[in-house]
Structures are given as C-alpha cells and as structure tokens.
Design an enzyme around this catalytic site. Structure first.
Site, PDB file in Angstrom:
ATOM      1  CG  HIS A  36     -12.180   8.384   6.117  1.00 14.07           C
ATOM      2  ND1 HIS A  36     -13.548   8.635   5.944  1.00 14.07           N
ATOM      3  CD2 HIS A  36     -11.998   9.467   7.219  1.00 14.07           C
ATOM      4  CE1 HIS A  36     -14.003   9.414   6.737  1.00 14.07           C
ATOM      5  NE2 HIS A  36     -13.173   9.812   7.651  1.00 14.07           N
ATOM      6  CD  GLU A  55       2.534  13.197 -26.700  1.00 13.80           C
ATOM      7  OE1 GLU A  55       2.391  12.505 -27.922  1.00 13.80           O
ATOM      8  OE2 GLU A  55       3.366  13.609 -26.476  1.00 13.80           O
ATOM      9  CG  ASP A  69       7.695  10.916  -3.124  1.00 11.45           C
ATOM     10  OD1 ASP A  69       8.478  11.977  -2.891  1.00 11.45           O
ATOM     11  OD2 ASP A  69       6.590  10.902  -3.561  1.00 11.45           O
ATOM     12  CE  LYS A 111       6.048  -0.469   0.846  1.00 12.08           C
ATOM     13  NZ  LYS A 111       6.778  -0.885  -0.380  1.00 12.08           N
ATOM     14  CD  GLN A 170       4.221  17.278 -18.759  1.00 10.44           C
ATOM     15  OE1 GLN A 170       3.551  17.916 -18.009  1.00 10.44           O
ATOM     16  NE2 GLN A 170       5.569  17.216 -18.536  1.00 10.44           N
ATOM     17  CG  HIS A 173       0.004   0.295 -11.504  1.00 12.19           C
ATOM     18  ND1 HIS A 173      -0.285   0.015 -10.066  1.00 12.19           N
ATOM     19  CD2 HIS A 173       1.389   0.993 -11.159  1.00 12.19           C
ATOM     20  CE1 HIS A 173       0.627   0.148  -9.426  1.00 12.19           C
ATOM     21  NE2 HIS A 173       1.593   0.883  -9.867  1.00 12.19           N
TER      22      HIS A 173
END
Length: 471
Positions: free
Chosen positions: A269, A50, A211, A209, A53, A145
């Site tokens: 943007h 989990e 990918d 990078k 996922q 992270h």
C-alpha cells in the site's frame, strides 16, 4: 504405487500427536484462525524459550497496522498456525497413503517442528529488515531470515539442552531452507514430498501460505474466498511429490491470485511503503551508533532484536539518535514522505527493467526552479507476481485425474479458461518527496523521467494540484 484410500476423510486433532500421547493431558491454545491448536511435548520445549517467545514482538505485517489498524498479529501466532497446518497435512497423507509412502512418527514430528520454527530467525518489521535495510548496510550482500532460522535452531537446542535427534534437526533445517536461494541438498533420497509441505521450493504451494493468506486477510478486515481445506483434503503423493486434482486448478490459481491481491492492497500500500521508507532511513541513521546490523553475525545477539527497536530509538536521549528520533516522530504525527505518483512498467519493458533510483529522478529535473537533491527523493520499486516472477506458477504443478489414476500431469492454462491472465508480474515504480514543499518539483521530474525513458507519461494521471500545494 498402491491404491489411494479415501475411507477416513476426517482427521481428528488427536492425530497431530503421537499415538501414545493423551490429548487430555496436552497443552492447547485457541487460535482465531484454526481454533484449538494442540501442542506436543517436543514443540513445547522450543516454544517455551526466550528465543521463540521473541516472535511475539515481531508484527507479521510490519508497519501495515499504521494503515490497517487490525494488522497487529505477530509471527508467534503465525508460527503456531503453520505448525498446526503442517501436522494436519502430514497426518492426512499418513491416513490416506501412510503404508504406501512409509510415513512414520519421525516424519510427522519433523514436519511439525519445521512448521513451528520456519520463521524463528525472522527480522523486525516483516521483510523490511532483510530486503530494504540490510542491503543498504551490507552493500548488496544477500542475507535471508531462513539462514538465521537454522542457526537459531542450533542455538536453542544447545542453550536449552533440548533432547532431540540430530537427524531430525538436520531434516528440519533442510525443510526450512527448501524454498530459499540457500537451499541445502536433501539428505534423504526418498520421501522428497515431505519438503513440499512447509516451504515448497518446487511449486510454491505450502502451509506457510495457507496460514498467512487467511490470517492476514482476516486481520486487515478483507474478504478471503480461498479455501485451503479443500486442497489439503484432496492432495495426493504421486512420483514422490504432492499433486492436486485437476478439478482444483482454479482453487490453486485463487491461492496465488489472493496472495497477489494482498501484496497490492496491503503489503505494498502506498502509505505503508511511505512509512517503511521513513523507518529504513531511521534505522540507517541509527545503525552506526546502535550497531543494529551486527546482530546478524551472532544468534545469541540476534534473538534480542525485534520491533521494539523503534521504542529504543524514540526514548533514547542520545544526540547521535536525534535524526532517527525525528523521523519516528514524523511517523507518529503522520507527517509522512509524500506520495507523488506511480506508473506500471509497460509489459514489453519488463524483461530488461532496472530499478529506478532517486538519482534517476533528480537527474531528470529541468533547469530552473527548485534544485532537487538525491536525498530529497525516495523511490520504491514494487514487484508483484504469482511467486514465480514472469512465469505462471501453475506450470510447475502436477495434477491427477482421479484417485484410481496413477498418472500425474501439468495443465496448460489455456486448457482451463481464456479469462486467466496472460501476464504474471507487475512492476510498479513509486516516487515520494521527503519534504512536502518539494512535491511539485519531484512530480515534474518524475514525469520527465517517464518521457525520457518510455517516450510517454506512463502514469495514469498527473499529481493532484492539492497535493502539490501541501506544505
């Protein structure tokens, strides 16, 4: 160092699996970028949890899909892509230099698992969670992270009783942290080149990078002329680091230039940033009630945090979440913070640039008219570079002449072309009005700030009158 063997230029998908594993019995998924991706038994033990996922509910590009509707791909598919490319890269090195470098199946498996799990600790909404939301909650405390990824790996292994060598997990965590500020000392003195594959802290060229540049470009409907296959096919280890042919210099430059283009046209943007600013405000207002930021203390709670936090806020009847709900409703109804104007910081001012704040703009208002408050204004300081700040990233890359040569060397960019850039970083200051009726006042204050700071209006043109009249 021995001769570089080029006898077998093609690597079949089967090479990404252990020699004893029958490809016909392996699980595979079809990826829209790489085609069939074959999953080895150990990787499946991590994927079928989990915690992993959860990556399905983390959009790779956060809120960019509100501007580029096709950008709904997830961290899940990106992680599978990096897993596959990490396996392809290490397998190619093993095919060409395996005996010389001592690459074994342990190395292959370790690199692949590092590729698979490199983003397992990623926060919601792309990098907004750790770069925009958490610093305001934690008063500048830095959290990455990658740190949570290594904690979650231990958590997954413990909770699901995954039978994996402790030394492999140790190396996996080192590889994930290799390009971050919290990089760990490498436990192995030899085979340092393995740390160049997934998260390259040495020069920034890595399969992560490879990918996301191709995947993000495709999802947004943008062209991508960068071809990572050429680099993966011709790379070579010299002096314990991955080096590239001198003739591929411009291909590598295109890698960094394409990434910078994505930052300018997609990731930063002006409308995407307007939506992100609103989302950050919504999360900040909801944080004391939902305790969103507290999840970073505990991996067993953190894995439950994903992009669906928006729906939780939007559908909750609690009065404490009303301000956050209203902001999310404004996003859905396209009643966004209004972009007023922007300027690129002059090149000679970049070195000593300090982030512009809403207070800076509010204090630049002239007497008379509407009185602006700091909370009426949002400022976005956008940094776009080639991964090495104001430095040329290609200066930290070593090249080789041909496969008969044992010498590695850097290449000064003026030896290649005088058309290449001489500056490697842009800093763009954007200002938004949180209320449509204040666009004119905010725009004037922004112009005053530029005159006071630089002696000129650095913006390209004045804010359009139509935008000022919008209510």
């Amino acid at each position: 160092m021995g001769a570089y063997c080029k006898e077998n230029p093609s690597v079949s998908p089967a090479c990404n699996l252990s020699p004893s594993h029958d490809l016909r019995l392996s699980k595979h998924v079809h990826d829209n970028v790489h085609g069939n991706i074959y999953l080895d038994p150990l990787s499946l033990k991590f994927i079928d949890t989990e915690q992993f996922q959860r990556l399905r509910d983390l959009k790779q590009l956060g809120m960019a899909h509100m501007v580029y509707p096709g950008a709904v791909h997830s961290r899940f598919e990106h992680s599978l892509g990096v897993y596959w490319l990490a396996g392809e890269a290490i397998q190619k090195l093993k095919t060409y230099q395996g005996l010389e470098l001592g690459i074994d199946q342990f190395d292959v498996q370790t690199v692949k698992i590092a590729g698979l799990l490199h983003d397992v600790g990623h926060g919601p909404f792309s990098h907004l969670f750790e770069r925009e939301f958490l610093p305001k909650v934690l008063n500048g405390f830095k959290w990455a992270h990658e740190q949570m990824s290594v904690k979650l790996i231990d958590h997954i292994v413990d909770v699901h009783h995954i039978d994996v060598e402790s030394e492999m997990i140790k190396r996996v965590k080192e590889m994930i942290l290799a390009s971050s500020e919290c990089a760990l000392p490498k436990s192995a003195k030899e085979k340092q080149f393995l740390y160049d594959i997934v998260a390259n802290g040495r020069n920034g060229i890595d399969v992560d990078k490879f990918d996301y540049i191709v995947r993000d470009s495709r999802a947004c409907g943008l062209g991508c002329s960068f071809d990572f296959h050429r680099l993966m096919e011709t790379m070579r280890v010299l002096g314990d680091e991955i080096c590239y042919r001198a003739k591929d210099y411009l291909s590598i430059h295109k890698l960094f230039a394409t990434r910078a283009d994505l930052y300018r046209t997609v990731y930063t943007h002006s409308k995407v940033k307007a939506i992100e600013l609103m989302l950050v405000d919504a999360l900040l207002k909801a944080n004391s009630y939902l305790e969103i930021s507290s999840a970073i203390q505990d991996p067993s709670e953190y894995w439950k945090l994903d992009d669906t936090i928006i729906k939780t806020i939007e559908t909750a009847p609690d009065e404490e979440l009303k301000e956050s709900r209203d902001l999310i409703l404004r996003i859905h109804r396209r009643n966004l913070y209004q972009f007023c104007n922007e300027y690129s910081v002059p090149k000679d001012k970049l070195e000593h640039f300090k982030n512009v704040t809403a207070q800076d703009i509010a204090c630049s208002q002239k007497n008379g008219g509407v009185v602006l408050k700091e909370e009426d204004i949002a400022v976005c300081n956008v940094k776009i570079d080639l991964t090495r700040g104001r430095q040329n990233p290609l200066e930290s890359i070593n090249f080789f002449k041909d496969y008969e040569s044992e010498e590695k060397f850097p290449i000064p960019d003026d030896r290649i072309s005088h058309l290449l850039p001489t500056s490697y970083q842009d800093m763009i200051v954007r200002v938004y009005s949180k209320k449509p009726e204040l666009v004119e006042a905010v725009s004037e204050a922004f112009e005053n700030f530029q005159l006071k700071t630089y002696g000129i209006k650095a913006q390209v043109h004045a804010t359009p009158e139509k935008k000022k009249r919008r209510l």
